[in-house]
Design an enzyme around this catalytic site. Structure first.
Site, short mmCIF file in Angstrom:
data_model
loop_
_atom_site.label_atom_id
_atom_site.label_comp_id
_atom_site.label_asym_id
_atom_site.label_seq_id
_atom_site.Cartn_x
_atom_site.Cartn_y
_atom_site.Cartn_z
N PRO A 1 0.83 -1.21 0.00
CA PRO A 1 0.00 0.00 0.00
C PRO A 1 0.86 1.26 0.00
O PRO A 1 1.84 1.35 0.74
CB PRO A 1 -0.80 -0.13 1.30
CG PRO A 1 -0.85 -1.61 1.55
CD PRO A 1 0.48 -2.13 1.09
N GLU A 2 0.51 2.21 -0.84
CA GLU A 2 1.28 3.45 -0.96
C GLU A 2 0.46 4.61 -0.41
O GLU A 2 -0.60 4.41 0.19
CB GLU A 2 1.67 3.67 -2.42
CG GLU A 2 2.55 2.58 -3.00
CD GLU A 2 3.96 2.58 -2.42
OE1 GLU A 2 4.33 3.53 -1.69
OE2 GLU A 2 4.70 1.62 -2.68
N HIS B 1 -6.08 -13.97 10.36
CA HIS B 1 -5.11 -12.89 10.16
C HIS B 1 -5.56 -11.56 10.77
O HIS B 1 -4.98 -10.52 10.49
CB HIS B 1 -4.85 -12.70 8.67
CG HIS B 1 -4.35 -13.94 7.99
ND1 HIS B 1 -3.16 -14.55 8.35
CD2 HIS B 1 -4.87 -14.68 6.97
CE1 HIS B 1 -2.97 -15.62 7.58
NE2 HIS B 1 -3.99 -15.71 6.75
N ARG C 1 0.61 -11.12 6.10
CA ARG C 1 2.06 -11.31 6.09
C ARG C 1 2.75 -10.77 7.33
O ARG C 1 3.96 -10.97 7.51
CB ARG C 1 2.66 -10.66 4.84
CG ARG C 1 2.09 -11.23 3.55
CD ARG C 1 2.77 -10.62 2.34
NE ARG C 1 2.13 -11.02 1.10
CZ ARG C 1 2.55 -10.66 -0.11
NH1 ARG C 1 3.61 -9.89 -0.23
NH2 ARG C 1 1.91 -11.06 -1.19
#
Length: 276
Positions: free
Chosen positions: A2-3, A97, A115
């Site tokens: 994500p930016e 998660h 992750r």
């Protein structure tokens, strides 16, 4: 990863729903993400969330007591696969998660990170006053970042213009997708040395960076595999890219085949005819 647009979309989704609510609990279901989560809830429960700011790709959660005095901060980063999701209380049972819940009076903010490369750090001082935020470049929409200031800072470097933008020391927010798109719109070859680009062309580039990022924010961020908005929706900006991810396809402007190279271990896409 994500930016800036994805993080800003997240901030815009979280803030209206959460600011003004008291924290009832902070629930951590794992001892660590990228960093340990020890003591994350200490001193935060009972405080009011008074603001959520963004600096680069970081979110800054600001908590104050009943008098309005700021007492605590959370500095959070989405990492490579993280996203926040909002649920009305009571929130549904967490999944595999779903690592952190911030439970407010009416709403639960839940961090999902398959992750585990994201992070949340509790701080008692403003995160913008210390590293890593204090070392970041200017925000792209900051009015003090004039074309002249931008050009002067970029022209100090001998690296390729793409690598300097990606480093984030001059301006933040030029992630890989948005950097490739901005350079294409400005007609600048990503391989060109930063000190070999004219001030006038940097003025054009700054405008394109701002327009590309603004368009991505409006569009909801990029369609990355793991990014979701706080309501669970995907972004879709990447579906309309001019060069990014289009290796071997025809340039939509001139018909030349889009090329892919690697710069600083990141893929760069460009049109060899349009970009000089």
């Amino acid at each position: 990863m994500p930016e800036l647009p994805e993080v800003e979309v997240t901030r815009l989704g979280l803030s209206p729903a959460l600011v003004g609510q008291h924290v009832l609990a902070v629930v951590c279901r794992t001892p660590k993400l990228r960093e340990p989560l020890d003591g994350l809830a200490d001193g935060v429960e009972g405080l009011t969330l008074v603001d959520i700011r963004r600096r680069g790709k970081y979110l800054i959660w600001v908590f104050a007591d009943d008098s309005g005095t700021v007492k605590e901060y959370f500095l959070s980063h989405l990492g490579r696969s993280g996203f926040w999701r909002l649920w009305d209380n009571p929130a549904p049972a967490p999944g595999k998660h779903d690592h952190v819940d911030i439970v407010f009076e009416k709403t639960t903010a839940r961090l999902t990170d398959p992750r585990r490369f994201g992070s949340i750090r509790r701080m008692q001082i403003d995160p913008e006053s210390v590293q890593p935020l204090s070392e970041l470049g200017a925000e792209p929409f900051d009015e003090t970042l004039t074309p002249e200031v931008f050009a002067a800072a970029m022209r100090k470097h001998k690296q390729s213009v793409k690598e300097v933008l990606m480093a984030g020391k001059v301006v933040v927010g030029c992630g890989n997708i948005y950097c490739s798109e901005s350079l294409f719109q400005a007609k600048i070859d990503p391989r060109r040395a930063a000190n070999r680009v004219s001030a006038d062309r940097y003025g054009v580039l700054l405008g394109k960076i701002r327009s590309v990022l603004a368009s991505a924010i409006v569009a909801g961020g990029s369609t990355l595999r793991d990014f979701h908005g706080v309501d669970g929706s995907d972004g879709y900006f990447a579906l309309t890219t001019a060069v990014y991810g289009r290796e071997g396809e025809a340039c939509r402007v001139c018909g030349t085949t889009i090329k892919r190279i690697v710069q600083g271990q990141r893929a760069t896409f460009y049109c060899p005819r349009c970009q000089k």
